[in-house]
Design a protein around this motif. Structure first.
Motif, short mmCIF file in Angstrom:
data_model
loop_
_atom_site.label_atom_id
_atom_site.label_comp_id
_atom_site.label_asym_id
_atom_site.label_seq_id
_atom_site.Cartn_x
_atom_site.Cartn_y
_atom_site.Cartn_z
N ARG A 168 0.82 -1.21 0.00
CA ARG A 168 0.00 0.00 0.00
C ARG A 168 0.85 1.26 0.00
O ARG A 168 0.37 2.34 0.35
CB ARG A 168 -0.96 0.02 1.19
CG ARG A 168 -2.00 -1.09 1.24
CD ARG A 168 -2.54 -1.51 -0.11
NE ARG A 168 -3.08 -0.41 -0.90
CZ ARG A 168 -3.35 -0.50 -2.20
NH1 ARG A 168 -3.13 -1.63 -2.85
NH2 ARG A 168 -3.84 0.53 -2.85
N ILE A 201 -6.07 0.24 7.11
CA ILE A 201 -6.22 0.61 5.70
C ILE A 201 -7.64 1.12 5.47
O ILE A 201 -8.62 0.43 5.77
CB ILE A 201 -5.93 -0.59 4.78
CG1 ILE A 201 -4.48 -1.06 4.97
CG2 ILE A 201 -6.17 -0.21 3.32
CD1 ILE A 201 -4.12 -2.30 4.17
N ASP A 241 -10.31 2.27 2.71
CA ASP A 241 -10.62 2.19 1.27
C ASP A 241 -11.39 3.46 0.89
O ASP A 241 -12.54 3.64 1.29
CB ASP A 241 -11.45 0.94 0.97
CG ASP A 241 -11.53 0.65 -0.52
OD1 ASP A 241 -11.46 1.60 -1.33
OD2 ASP A 241 -11.67 -0.53 -0.88
N THR A 260 -6.45 3.63 -1.62
CA THR A 260 -6.42 3.48 -0.17
C THR A 260 -5.59 4.57 0.51
O THR A 260 -4.71 5.18 -0.09
CB THR A 260 -5.82 2.12 0.25
OG1 THR A 260 -4.46 2.05 -0.18
CG2 THR A 260 -6.62 0.97 -0.32
#
Length: 210
Positions: free
Chosen positions: A71, A90, A92, A136
């Motif tokens: 990421r 994380i 989204d 993200t």
């Protein structure tokens, strides 16, 4: 019994995970005791522990490190997740703006800010590391620090002004600090209580022997 896990990362992050001449992958294998196999064509990463590691959380920690690299984090920042105190969160961004590439680009710009100022400000106020990558926003930090950082990110992704998002973040920082202090006080009380019970038991044994 062997432990095997699979995780997929973007193909353009495979080189970062492997590192120059395989240095990053070898380092992770050495410190975790795992075998890491990377399929450069698909981005699939296979983690194998031939025997259960001494740290039962190590498989989860290594998985988080690889996710973080996938990421957008540098390996150095991602490896903080090998420490028990650090976790990965994380967000989204599609949950807030949908799948539109233009909308995602606009939100990424708001989260990063001009010259990176917005992201840097949130990081400095919360003590976290933040990566805005693809669809993200990923955060590395201690649990009590991640919550206010996420508050700011979600507020901005939902359309709030930067000033509003920062105020919400500051309120959450104060709330988390208070909760952390209370939790530490409870831990100290429990430790004192256990110590008193132990001392009381030892005194009782001495009295019986006499």
């Amino acid at each position: 019994m062997a432990i095997e896990m699979r995780i997929k990362i973007p193909k353009n992050r495979v080189g970062v995970l492997i590192g120059k001449r395989g240095a990053t992958r070898r380092y992770l294998e050495r410190v975790t005791g795992a075998k890491i196999t990377v399929d450069s064509g698909s981005g699939e990463v296979t983690i194998t522990f031939e025997k259960p590691p001494e740290d039962p959380l190590m498989p989860h920690k290594l998985q988080s490190v690889i996710q973080a690299i996938g990421r957008g984090f540098s390996p150095e920042r991602a490896m903080k997740l090998l420490n028990d105190e650090y976790v990965l969160e994380i967000v989204d961004l599609r949950d807030y703006v949908g799948p539109s590439k233009n909308a995602l680009q606009r939100i990424r710009g708001r989260l990063i800010g001009e010259g990176g100022r917005a992201r840097t400000y949130i990081e400095s106020r919360t003590g976290t590391d933040i990566s805005i990558y693809g669809h993200t926003a990923a955060i590395i930090g201690r649990y009590y620090d991640i919550i206010p950082a996420k508050e700011a990110i979600v507020s901005l992704a939902s359309g709030s002004r930067h000033s509003t998002a920062y105020r919400r973040m500051e309120r959450k920082i104060a709330e988390m600090r208070e909760r952390e202090v209370l939790e530490q006080m409870m831990i100290m009380r429990e430790a004192r209580s256990r110590r008193r019970m132990k001392e009381s038991g030892e005194e009782g044994e001495e009295w019986e022997e006499s």
